[in-house]
Design a protein around this motif. Structure first.
Motif, PDB file in Angstrom:
ATOM      1  N   PHE A  41      -0.076  45.260  16.432  1.00 61.19           N
ATOM      2  CA  PHE A  41       1.026  44.647  15.706  1.00 61.19           C
ATOM      3  C   PHE A  41       1.530  45.579  14.615  1.00 61.19           C
ATOM      4  CE2 PHE A  41       0.955  40.325  17.294  1.00 61.19           C
ATOM      5  CZ  PHE A  41      -0.346  40.155  17.749  1.00 61.19           C
ATOM      6  N   CYS A  42       2.830  45.550  14.473  1.00 61.86           N
ATOM      7  CA  CYS A  42       3.491  46.227  13.359  1.00 61.86           C
ATOM      8  C   CYS A  42       3.942  45.122  12.404  1.00 61.86           C
ATOM      9  CB  CYS A  42       4.689  47.005  13.901  1.00 61.86           C
ATOM     10  SG  CYS A  42       5.808  47.634  12.661  1.00 61.86           S
ATOM     11  N   ALA A  43       3.775  45.348  11.103  1.00 66.20           N
ATOM     12  CA  ALA A  43       4.197  44.362  10.114  1.00 66.20           C
ATOM     13  C   ALA A  43       4.849  45.077   8.947  1.00 66.20           C
ATOM     14  CB  ALA A  43       3.008  43.532   9.624  1.00 66.20           C
ATOM     15  N   MET A  44       5.934  44.509   8.445  1.00 64.96           N
ATOM     16  CA  MET A  44       6.636  45.140   7.340  1.00 64.96           C
ATOM     17  C   MET A  44       7.046  44.106   6.300  1.00 64.96           C
ATOM     18  SD  MET A  44      10.054  44.151   7.468  1.00 64.96           S
ATOM     19  CE  MET A  44      10.971  45.480   6.702  1.00 64.96           C
ATOM     20  N   ALA A  45       7.269  44.596   5.098  1.00 67.77           N
ATOM     21  CA  ALA A  45       7.793  43.764   4.024  1.00 67.77           C
ATOM     22  C   ALA A  45       8.811  44.582   3.250  1.00 67.77           C
ATOM     23  CB  ALA A  45       6.684  43.271   3.113  1.00 67.77           C
ATOM     24  N   GLN A  46       9.720  43.850   2.642  1.00 65.07           N
ATOM     25  CA  GLN A  46      10.790  44.490   1.873  1.00 65.07           C
ATOM     26  C   GLN A  46      10.536  44.189   0.409  1.00 65.07           C
ATOM     27  OE1 GLN A  46      14.568  42.758   2.652  1.00 65.07           O
ATOM     28  NE2 GLN A  46      15.728  44.569   2.125  1.00 65.07           N
ATOM     29  N   GLY A  47      10.145  45.162  -0.346  1.00 62.30           N
ATOM     30  CA  GLY A  47       9.909  44.936  -1.759  1.00 62.30           C
ATOM     31  C   GLY A  47       8.483  44.516  -2.031  1.00 62.30           C
ATOM     32  N   THR A  48       8.022  44.737  -3.239  1.00 64.02           N
ATOM     33  CA  THR A  48       6.678  44.297  -3.598  1.00 64.02           C
ATOM     34  C   THR A  48       6.699  42.799  -3.818  1.00 64.02           C
ATOM     35  OG1 THR A  48       7.153  44.733  -5.917  1.00 64.02           O
ATOM     36  CG2 THR A  48       6.059  46.477  -4.676  1.00 64.02           C
ATOM     37  N   GLY A  49       5.559  42.185  -3.629  1.00 62.10           N
ATOM     38  CA  GLY A  49       5.487  40.738  -3.776  1.00 62.10           C
ATOM     39  C   GLY A  49       6.158  39.992  -2.660  1.00 62.10           C
ATOM     40  N   SER A  50       6.404  40.667  -1.549  1.00 63.93           N
ATOM     41  CA  SER A  50       7.060  40.029  -0.410  1.00 63.93           C
ATOM     42  C   SER A  50       6.073  39.818   0.722  1.00 63.93           C
ATOM     43  CB  SER A  50       8.212  40.886   0.085  1.00 63.93           C
ATOM     44  OG  SER A  50       9.176  41.038  -0.913  1.00 63.93           O
ATOM     45  N   LYS A  51       6.389  38.833   1.540  1.00 65.14           N
ATOM     46  CA  LYS A  51       5.539  38.531   2.686  1.00 65.14           C
ATOM     47  C   LYS A  51       5.704  39.617   3.742  1.00 65.14           C
ATOM     48  CE  LYS A  51       9.206  36.155   5.076  1.00 65.14           C
ATOM     49  NZ  LYS A  51       9.698  34.938   5.716  1.00 65.14           N
ATOM     50  N   LEU A  52       4.660  39.784   4.548  1.00 62.93           N
ATOM     51  CA  LEU A  52       4.731  40.667   5.700  1.00 62.93           C
ATOM     52  C   LEU A  52       5.309  39.896   6.879  1.00 62.93           C
ATOM     53  CD1 LEU A  52       1.333  42.617   5.773  1.00 62.93           C
ATOM     54  CD2 LEU A  52       3.600  43.593   5.500  1.00 62.93           C
ATOM     55  N   SER A  53       6.264  40.494   7.558  1.00 70.31           N
ATOM     56  CA  SER A  53       6.797  39.927   8.798  1.00 70.31           C
ATOM     57  C   SER A  53       6.233  40.744   9.951  1.00 70.31           C
ATOM     58  CB  SER A  53       8.327  39.998   8.815  1.00 70.31           C
ATOM     59  OG  SER A  53       8.867  39.164   7.823  1.00 70.31           O
ATOM     60  N   PHE A  54       5.765  40.046  10.969  1.00 69.67           N
ATOM     61  CA  PHE A  54       5.090  40.698  12.080  1.00 69.67           C
ATOM     62  C   PHE A  54       5.986  40.798  13.312  1.00 69.67           C
ATOM     63  CE2 PHE A  54       0.579  41.160  10.984  1.00 69.67           C
ATOM     64  CZ  PHE A  54       0.560  40.499   9.764  1.00 69.67           C
ATOM     65  N   GLY A  55       5.796  41.878  14.064  1.00 61.60           N
ATOM     66  CA  GLY A  55       6.386  41.975  15.380  1.00 61.60           C
ATOM     67  C   GLY A  55       5.601  41.099  16.348  1.00 61.60           C
ATOM     68  N   LYS A  56       6.076  41.029  17.586  1.00 64.71           N
ATOM     69  CA  LYS A  56       5.422  40.197  18.599  1.00 64.71           C
ATOM     70  C   LYS A  56       4.181  40.860  19.180  1.00 64.71           C
ATOM     71  CE  LYS A  56       8.501  36.788  18.938  1.00 64.71           C
ATOM     72  NZ  LYS A  56       8.199  35.385  18.623  1.00 64.71           N
ATOM     73  N   GLY A  57       3.999  42.124  18.891  1.00 65.66           N
ATOM     74  CA  GLY A  57       2.818  42.829  19.355  1.00 65.66           C
ATOM     75  C   GLY A  57       3.061  43.631  20.617  1.00 65.66           C
ATOM     76  N   ALA A  58       2.224  44.615  20.827  1.00 63.50           N
ATOM     77  CA  ALA A  58       2.250  45.445  22.037  1.00 63.50           C
ATOM     78  C   ALA A  58       0.856  45.387  22.648  1.00 63.50           C
ATOM     79  CB  ALA A  58       2.616  46.880  21.694  1.00 63.50           C
TER      80      ALA A  58
ATOM     81  N   SER B  71      15.481  45.764   8.097  1.00 64.97           N
ATOM     82  CA  SER B  71      15.777  46.084   6.697  1.00 64.97           C
ATOM     83  C   SER B  71      14.809  47.161   6.226  1.00 64.97           C
ATOM     84  CB  SER B  71      15.664  44.841   5.829  1.00 64.97           C
ATOM     85  OG  SER B  71      14.414  44.207   6.012  1.00 64.97           O
ATOM     86  N   THR B  72      15.139  47.766   5.112  1.00 59.44           N
ATOM     87  CA  THR B  72      14.303  48.850   4.580  1.00 59.44           C
ATOM     88  C   THR B  72      12.935  48.322   4.204  1.00 59.44           C
ATOM     89  OG1 THR B  72      16.269  49.937   3.720  1.00 59.44           O
ATOM     90  CG2 THR B  72      14.141  50.650   2.850  1.00 59.44           C
ATOM     91  N   ALA B  73      11.930  48.991   4.678  1.00 55.86           N
ATOM     92  CA  ALA B  73      10.563  48.546   4.438  1.00 55.86           C
ATOM     93  C   ALA B  73       9.949  49.285   3.257  1.00 55.86           C
ATOM     94  CB  ALA B  73       9.707  48.771   5.676  1.00 55.86           C
ATOM     95  N   THR B  74       9.333  48.538   2.369  1.00 57.99           N
ATOM     96  CA  THR B  74       8.536  49.163   1.317  1.00 57.99           C
ATOM     97  C   THR B  74       7.051  49.036   1.636  1.00 57.99           C
ATOM     98  OG1 THR B  74       8.560  47.123   0.064  1.00 57.99           O
ATOM     99  CG2 THR B  74      10.244  48.753  -0.481  1.00 57.99           C
TER     100      THR B  74
END
Lengths: 112, 109
Positions: free
Chosen positions: B86-103, B27-30
Motif C-alpha cells: 500500500f501507498c499512503a499519503m497526506a497533505q500537510g502535517t497533522g493530516s490523515k493518511l489516505s491509502f491506495g487500494k493496494g498492489a 495533491s501535493t504530498a508532505t
C-alpha cells in the motif's frame, strides 16, 4: 517497546448489538487512528486523534461509530447499533507527529 | 478529498525478478509511506519517503513530489515478499493518511 495492541482479535455480533473495540497505542505516540479495511473499499479512516483531541471523525461514519480517547494510552471504538455491512477488519494505528505509522493486528468483526 | 492511485493492481513474478510498484496522488504530498500486508496480517511500514530516494534492504522508494508520484522497487524478489503493498499519503502535517487500494504481489518459485 510494545507495539499497538488491539482487543479483541475477533468479534461476532448480532445485528443491532453494541460492540466496543479497544486499542492501546505505542507508548509516547501522540497520534491515533482508527481505520476500517474491506476488500471492496480498502482502508477507510474512521477517526483521528492528536494528543487525545479528535481531529477527524470520518464523515460518513459519524452516525453509528464513535471513537474516544480517554487517556493517551487507551482508545475505544464503539459501533452502535451494528449492521451486517459493518463486517470488516478494524485497524488501530499510532504515530509520533508526522512520522511512521504503526498498526495493530486488527479486530475482525463479523455481524450476523 | 485526496486520491491515491496505485498500479498495477496485481503483479505475478518469479523468484529473483524485480518488481516496480507505482503510486500517483491527486495533491501535493508532505507525507508518503509504503506499507506491506501479508494475507491475514496487519500493515507494516516499509519506508517513509515524502521526497527523494530512500533505500532499505532490497527496497528502494523514489518520490517526485512535484509530479505527485512515488514508486517502490523490490529487487531480487523472494517468495516471502508475496502480499499486498500500500501507498499512503497526506497533505500537510497533522493530516490523515489516505491509502491506495493496494498492489497484490505474488512471487512464485
Amino acid at each position: 517497546d510494545a507495539g499497538v495492541t488491539q482487543t479483541p482479535r475477533h468479534e461476532v455480533a448480532e445485528k443491532g448489538q453494541t460492540i466496543i473495540l479497544k486499542c492501546e497505542p505505542v507508548s509516547g505516540h501522540n497520534d491515533l487512528f482508527w481505520y476500517r479495511q474491506t476488500k471492496i473499499q480498502g482502508l477507510e479512516l474512521l477517526s483521528y486523534f492528536r494528543s487525545k483531541s479528535l481531529m477527524e471523525d470520518g464523515g460518513a461514519f459519524k452516525d453509528r461509530f464513535k471513537a474516544e480517547m480517554l487517556n493517551s494510552s487507551f482508545s475505544t471504538l464503539k459501533i452502535q447499533p451494528t449492521e451486517p455491512k459493518d463486517s470488516a477488519v478494524y485497524l488501530c494505528a499510532s504515530s509520533f507527529g508526522a512520522e511512521t505509522l504503526y498498526f495493530g493486528s486488527g479486530t475482525r468483526l463479523t455481524v450476523l | 478529498g485526496q486520491q491515491v492511485q496505485q498500479s498495477p493492481a496485481s503483479l505475478v513474478l518469479q523468484e529473483g525478478e524485480n518488481a516496480e510498484l507505482q503510486c500517483n496522488f491527486s495533491s501535493t504530498a508532505t507525507q508518503l509511506q509504503w506499507f506491506y500486508q501479508r494475507p491475514g496480517g496487519s500493515l507494516v511500514s516499509l519506508l517513509y519517503n515524502p521526497s527523494g530516494t530512500k533505500h532499505t534492504g532490497r527496497l528502494t522508494s523514489t518520490t517526485v513530489t512535484k509530479e505527485r508520484r512515488s514508486s517502490l522497487h523490490i529487487s531480487s524478489s523472494q517468495i516471502t515478499d508475496s502480499g499486498t503493498y500500500f501507498c499512503a499519503m497526506a497533505q500537510g502535517t497533522g493530516s490523515k493518511l489516505s491509502f491506495g487500494k493496494g498492489a497484490k504481489l505474488t512471487v512464485s518459485p
